[in-house]
Design a protein around this motif. Structure first.
Motif, short mmCIF file in Angstrom:
data_model
loop_
_atom_site.label_atom_id
_atom_site.label_comp_id
_atom_site.label_asym_id
_atom_site.label_seq_id
_atom_site.Cartn_x
_atom_site.Cartn_y
_atom_site.Cartn_z
N LEU A 143 0.83 -1.22 0.00
CA LEU A 143 0.00 0.00 0.00
C LEU A 143 0.86 1.25 0.00
O LEU A 143 0.47 2.29 -0.55
N GLU A 144 2.02 1.20 0.65
CA GLU A 144 2.88 2.37 0.68
C GLU A 144 3.53 2.65 -0.67
O GLU A 144 3.93 3.77 -0.98
N ILE A 145 3.66 1.64 -1.54
CA ILE A 145 4.26 1.82 -2.87
C ILE A 145 3.37 2.69 -3.77
O ILE A 145 3.85 3.47 -4.60
N ARG A 146 2.11 2.55 -3.59
CA ARG A 146 1.19 3.34 -4.42
C ARG A 146 1.42 4.85 -4.19
O ARG A 146 1.73 5.26 -3.08
N PRO A 147 1.26 5.65 -5.21
CA PRO A 147 1.42 7.12 -5.03
C PRO A 147 0.35 7.63 -4.08
O PRO A 147 -0.82 7.31 -4.22
N MET A 148 0.78 8.45 -3.12
CA MET A 148 -0.09 8.91 -2.06
C MET A 148 -0.74 10.26 -2.42
O MET A 148 -1.73 10.66 -1.81
N ALA A 149 -0.20 11.01 -3.40
CA ALA A 149 -0.70 12.37 -3.66
C ALA A 149 -1.67 12.38 -4.85
O ALA A 149 -1.26 12.23 -6.00
N GLY A 150 -2.94 12.48 -4.58
CA GLY A 150 -3.94 12.67 -5.63
C GLY A 150 -4.33 11.43 -6.35
O GLY A 150 -5.21 11.47 -7.21
N GLY A 194 -10.15 7.82 -0.73
CA GLY A 194 -10.31 7.72 0.75
C GLY A 194 -10.39 6.30 1.25
O GLY A 194 -9.97 5.99 2.35
N SER A 195 -10.90 5.39 0.41
CA SER A 195 -11.01 3.99 0.86
C SER A 195 -9.66 3.36 1.02
O SER A 195 -9.40 2.62 1.97
N ASP A 196 -8.70 3.64 0.09
CA ASP A 196 -7.36 3.08 0.23
C ASP A 196 -6.68 3.63 1.47
O ASP A 196 -5.98 2.90 2.18
N TYR A 197 -6.86 4.86 1.73
CA TYR A 197 -6.24 5.45 2.93
C TYR A 197 -6.80 4.84 4.21
O TYR A 197 -6.08 4.53 5.15
N GLY A 198 -8.10 4.58 4.21
CA GLY A 198 -8.71 3.94 5.42
C GLY A 198 -8.20 2.53 5.62
O GLY A 198 -7.93 2.11 6.74
N VAL A 199 -8.09 1.79 4.49
CA VAL A 199 -7.56 0.41 4.61
C VAL A 199 -6.15 0.42 5.13
O VAL A 199 -5.76 -0.37 5.99
N CYS A 200 -5.36 1.36 4.62
CA CYS A 200 -3.95 1.43 5.06
C CYS A 200 -3.85 1.75 6.54
O CYS A 200 -3.08 1.15 7.28
N SER A 201 -4.68 2.70 6.98
CA SER A 201 -4.65 3.05 8.42
C SER A 201 -5.08 1.87 9.27
O SER A 201 -4.50 1.58 10.33
N PHE A 202 -6.11 1.17 8.81
CA PHE A 202 -6.59 0.01 9.57
C PHE A 202 -5.52 -1.08 9.67
O PHE A 202 -5.29 -1.67 10.72
N LEU A 203 -4.83 -1.33 8.57
CA LEU A 203 -3.80 -2.37 8.57
C LEU A 203 -2.63 -1.97 9.45
O LEU A 203 -2.04 -2.80 10.16
#
Length: 472
Positions: A444-451, A455-464
């Protein structure tokens, strides 16, 4: 007892004497008793490294007599420590029925008997007693004369061993046992009359035990010896009193440490069980030998009784013949010179019969004496047989207790192994889950974070991430 001038050390005992001394004690020369806190450990000398701490540096670490002294010293340490702790926890005056106190006297008796010279030989073997050594205290310390006089005045004490046991009890009640032991240990020139040169009382282990006895001055004991049979008691050390249960071990020891401790106790109990079984077999063999000897003496007594009856019949017959010859002599006394020759023959025959009667009476007295000696020997054999049977019963009871304890330790060992396996499996599963979560987070961290992430990917990452932190 007169003063004895200091003499040179006695020569080293021969191999036969060492072997005999090793057989007479219950401590095995191939094993060492050591004290580790409240633990009693018994290990083979080939499996441990011998350290010179408890032994003098100049002694051979495999000398059987030195190992016996060390074993006795360690047993005395453990017995005195246990007696003091249990007495302070109990908080009252000790009596004769208190088990730790009885075991303390048994250990002291073994210490005083170690290396004792055999001066008297009885029908059943050598007679060893430490009473002669304890009598030296009266001479070296006048205040000990009261104890010695009280022991001699006690009714029912018939043997020196019983008087020595009574002396130890009176000295403990007087709180002078340590002082008296130090007094006689300091006079090795007098002790050499009773002990071998390598006995415990002649070496530094005796001084160590005398120093340990000082702690017993805090104990109050009230021992009644009038109804106690001190002559025929069997002095056997109960090792089960000094075994530590695994449930009382330190809570800080976990995992393999607990399993190792339980296995050590299990191995010790098995070894002690094996040696007690060997002692039981030896005692049973001695009992069988005594029974055979008793049967043989009974047969000899029956033969002697038959012989005595035969001799009594011969005596009666001689008396009858003598009376008959006397009557013939009286009836023929008036016949004059014609019967002189017959009278001379009658007198000669009477003299021969009288001598024969005296010989028969002497032989009868000898047979009666032999009968009395045989009866006395049979009584002594019966007494010794009863003592051996009592010791055999006690050893069998201890063997049963040790077998029960061995079974309990085996069950605890199995339960500990199962628990350790379960914990290892849980840990392995948690590690696998942790690795999986870490891999997901990296993807998940490999994916580009800017733009580019919603929101769903960010929530999954935080949960993990939170889940991984919780697991770690």
């Amino acid at each position: 007892m007169a003063d004895v001038t200091p003499q040179a050390d006695a020569p080293t005992p021969t191999t036969d004497k060492i072997t005999q001394a090793a057989r007479e004690t219950i401590y095995l020369c191939n094993f060492r008793v050591s004290v580790d806190g409240e633990w009693l450990c018994l290990r083979e000398l080939n499996d441990i490294s011998l350290t010179p701490d408890p032994e003098p540096a100049h002694e051979d670490p495999k000398d059987p007599i030195a190992i016996e002294r060390l074993n006795l010293m360690n047993m005395a340490k453990l017995s005195i420590k246990g007696l003091i702790e249990s007495a302070l926890n109990l908080g009252r005056t000790l009596d004769s029925d208190y088990a730790p106190l009885q075991q303390f006297f048994v250990v002291m008796e073994h210490c005083l008997k170690h290396g004792l010279k055999s001066k008297d030989k009885t029908f059943l073997g050598q007679n060893k007693s430490f009473w002669g050594a304890l009598e030296l205290v009266e001479k070296l310390t006048p205040e000990a004369g009261e104890i010695t006089a009280s022991v001699k005045d006690l009714p029912g004490l018939k043997t020196p061993l019983g008087r020595g046991r009574a002396w130890l009890r009176l000295a403990l009640m007087q709180k002078k046992l340590s002082d008296y032991m130090k007094t006689i240990i300091n006079r090795k020139d007098l002790l050499s009359e009773f002990y071998e040169a390598n006995a415990l009382m002649m070496e530094e282990e005796g001084a160590v035990i005398a120093g340990l006895l000082v702690g017993l001055n805090v104990i109050d004991a009230n021992l009644c010896m009038k109804g106690e049979d001190l002559d025929s008691q069997v002095g056997v050390i109960d090792f089960s009193m000094y075994l530590k249960d695994g449930g009382h071990s330190s809570k800080t020891v976990e995992g393999d440490g607990q399993i190792t401790a339980i296995l050590d106790q299990k191995n010790y109990v098995e070894e002690l069980n094996r040696h007690l079984s060997a002692s039981v077999n030896n005692l049973q063999a001695k009992v069988d030998t005594m029974e055979k000897s008793n049967t043989k003496l009974t047969e000899e007594l029956a033969v002697a009784n038959n012989r005595i009856i035969t001799l009594q019949e011969d005596v009666e017959r001689v008396k009858e013949e003598s009376s008959y010859q006397s009557s013939r002599k009286a009836s023929r006394s008036g016949d004059g010179l014609a019967d002189g020759q017959v009278l001379g023959e009658a007198r000669k025959q009477l003299k021969e019969e009288t001598l024969l009667r005296l010989d028969v009476e002497k032989e009868l007295e000898v047979q009666i004496g032999m009968k009395q000696e045989m009866e006395l020997s049979m009584k002594m054999l019966e007494t010794d047989m009863c003592e051996k049977q009592d010791a055999l019963v006690e050893l069998r009871q201890q063997l049963d207790d040790l077998r029960t304890l061995n079974l309990q330790l085996a069950q605890k060992s199995q339960s500990s192994e199962v628990s350790a396996k379960q914990k290892s499996e849980v840990i392995s599963r948690l590690e696998e889950k942790t690795n999986q979560m870490a891999g997901t987070i990296k993807q998940l961290e490999i994916r580009p974070m800017a733009g580019q992430s919603d929101g769903s990917d960010y929530g999954v990452c935080s949960f993990l991430e939170r889940t991984a932190n919780v697991i770690l």
